[in-house]
Design a protein around this motif. Sequence first.
Motif, PDB file in Angstrom:
ATOM      1  N   THR A 172       0.843  -1.211   0.000  1.00  0.00           N
ATOM      2  CA  THR A 172       0.000   0.000   0.000  1.00  0.00           C
ATOM      3  C   THR A 172       0.869   1.248   0.000  1.00  0.00           C
ATOM      4  O   THR A 172       1.926   1.295   0.635  1.00  0.00           O
ATOM      5  N   SER A 173       0.403   2.255  -0.710  1.00  0.00           N
ATOM      6  CA  SER A 173       1.104   3.536  -0.780  1.00  0.00           C
ATOM      7  C   SER A 173       0.576   4.466   0.308  1.00  0.00           C
ATOM      8  O   SER A 173      -0.624   4.455   0.614  1.00  0.00           O
ATOM      9  N   TYR A 175       0.005   7.478   0.084  1.00  0.00           N
ATOM     10  CA  TYR A 175      -0.921   8.447  -0.498  1.00  0.00           C
ATOM     11  C   TYR A 175      -2.338   7.877  -0.588  1.00  0.00           C
ATOM     12  O   TYR A 175      -3.310   8.632  -0.705  1.00  0.00           O
ATOM     13  N   ASP A 176      -2.429   6.540  -0.536  1.00  0.00           N
ATOM     14  CA  ASP A 176      -3.746   5.894  -0.536  1.00  0.00           C
ATOM     15  C   ASP A 176      -4.250   5.656   0.888  1.00  0.00           C
ATOM     16  O   ASP A 176      -5.443   5.790   1.161  1.00  0.00           O
ATOM     17  N   THR A 177      -3.348   5.272   1.777  1.00  0.00           N
ATOM     18  CA  THR A 177      -3.751   4.920   3.152  1.00  0.00           C
ATOM     19  C   THR A 177      -3.660   6.090   4.119  1.00  0.00           C
ATOM     20  O   THR A 177      -3.993   5.944   5.299  1.00  0.00           O
TER      21      THR A 177
END
Length: 749
Positions: free
Chosen positions: A116-117, A119-121
């Motif tokens: 997971t990045s 910027y997403d989480t």
Amino acid sequence: MGNGDIRVRGLAARAGGWSARHRWAAVGIWVLFVVLAMGLGSAAGRVDVKDSDQLKGETHTAARIIEDAGIDEPAGETVLIQARGAGLKATDAEFRDAVGAVVRAVEGTGRVTEVTSPYDTKTISKDGRSALVQFDMRGESDTAGERVEPVLKAVEGVQRDHEALRIEEIGGASMMKTFDDAFGDDFKKAEYSAVPVALGILLIAFGALVAALLPVLLAITAIMATMGLMGLVSHVMPMGETANSVMLLVGLAVGVDYCLFYLRREREEREAGRDAQTALRIAAATSGRAIVVSGVTVCVAMAGMLFTGLAEFEAMGLASLMVVAVAMVGSVTVLPALLSLLGERVEKGRLPFLRRRKRGGGQDSRFWTAVLRRVLAKPVIAVVVAAGALLAIAAPALGMKTQQLTLDQEFGDSLPIVQTYNRLNDAFPGGSEPAEVVVRADDINAPEVKSALADFRDRAISSGASRGPVEIKLHDAQNVAFVYVPLVGGSDQDKAGASLDTLRDEVRPATLGKVDGVEAPITGQVAGSKDFNDQLAGAVVPVFAFVVVFAFALMLLSFRSLTIAVTSIVLNLLSVGAAYGILVAVFQHGWGASLVGAEGVGAIITWLPLFLFVILFGLSMDYHVFVVSRIREARLRGLATKDAIRHGVVTTAGVVTSAAVIMVAVFAIFGTLSMQSMKQMGVGLAAAVLIDATIIRGVLLPAVMALLGERNWYLPKWLHRLPDLTHDETPQAVTGPAARDDQGEPLKV
């Protein structure tokens, strides 16, 4: 009655006599027992403690839900990407490039999943200078440390390309690998070096290779047999790796000690002019009996750990109990047989630079003779000074604080991963060890459950227990959800514990607790530590009571003296208290910590105080029973109490000193390990044994007994109906008439 024609009473004496007469049979039975135990144990295999059985409470419930659902939680890993200095922010292009490079690099290894990045989480710190790339290792979590190296190398490659940033990996797998590399061999070296150290000290004590090898040989065979028995017993009560290490420590300590007591007495009687058969039987009736009394007392102390309700403690207690029982049986059976077989050959391999003691002489310790002269001349002063010193040493224990040590407390700054751990906790408080809520519902996707999960996530942050981000991971097929909540407080156990209480007592009842059929136990490192502490606190009183009461009863029956039983308990408690004081002073407050290569970490690891109490209370009985038995033996022989005290302490000084030096040396090896918890255990055990063998047995015991005089042998009339476990154990009891008092009656003590 001739010199070799003797009869004595008592289990140890009869066992020793039979073994000496049937020496090949005794040796054969012992070898067969060891081989059978190892063979059957190996064939049966060993069952280890499951995670779900480690603790009670919510931690246990959570582990059981995961186990029942058949979910194998992977080892989670995190890459911390952090700007050096006050330059880059997560919104800058170079920072974004580094995040993308990390994601591609770890995915390219083929060893990870669920990458997971940040910027997403939304795993970006409040100051915008730190971000987290998170992923799971493929395969079983228990072996993830063996597969993580390519991932670590991939992250290192990204770091080399981005010097303006700090890019570091941390997680279950990477920590497992780091610790195995740094400390895996550490434990093995400590365990393997214990035997050579013990052998070296025995060589100096006996001056002959064969005599020195006998105690080590018996201890090793007792340990081997117990390892096999542990495999069999584990199918009823699961074992663990910690139980192995403790069993080895205890087995080596008591196995060597028991043989040392027995062998020294046999040699002493032969040096006094007795023939080989008589010397063996006297050793069996005297030291053999002391070994049985001591062994049973140690077993009772170890059995105290079975009352904790903690699986690891129960395993340690049972393993220790078994090895003590096996060593005790071996000492009073196969050892007399081996001594009978060897005869004078026990002196083979004599070291040329160590002079042999002259016959009948050289047994008394000049040092302890001088000490005893002063102690017995002014026993009141000796009691006041010795007891005062021990109470002063024990005083810091009143402020003892126990907790599970955090990574930085356990290892300091000796490992780079510890620095990563600290940086991660500074940027994301609690992020390295989040609380884990295991939610089970009839339908995890039901609207009311999803609403409660969302509400829990929001309230966890609004309540102040977490600063987020709170991650929810669904397992639809099993109707289970994992909620990961970074706790405010981070590595500060007290603050993180307060955040956990908020989640358990306020947030959960107001959200998930309102949905029928939902279970939501909260686990994790902080929760596990709290549940462990709570359960251990509840076990302290039952364990202390069991050990003290049964040890008191055994001493009362073995010596038929209320006074001896009471003083034994008080002196042992004083010894344990002094050990606690040293632990707190060195490891909690840091006083003199550098002298033992440690540092003050502000707390004692949770499991150690109870563990030390049980182990020390058992082991200190070795010396106490041996010394008091010798004093009682001299009193039975007709000596005045004060003369009997002097004789008993001085003649046992050599063997007690040798035994103590071996124990201190073996325990001190564990004090050299890098982990603070192992240092605490090693230093605590070594210090307690040293205090016990010197101040307690050499000063306080004789001074107290001198003050009590004939009251040492006091037994109220209403206790005379108790079973009589005493025996005629003096040389005179087996070679001549018993001592008599002024009226011509046999002397009873």
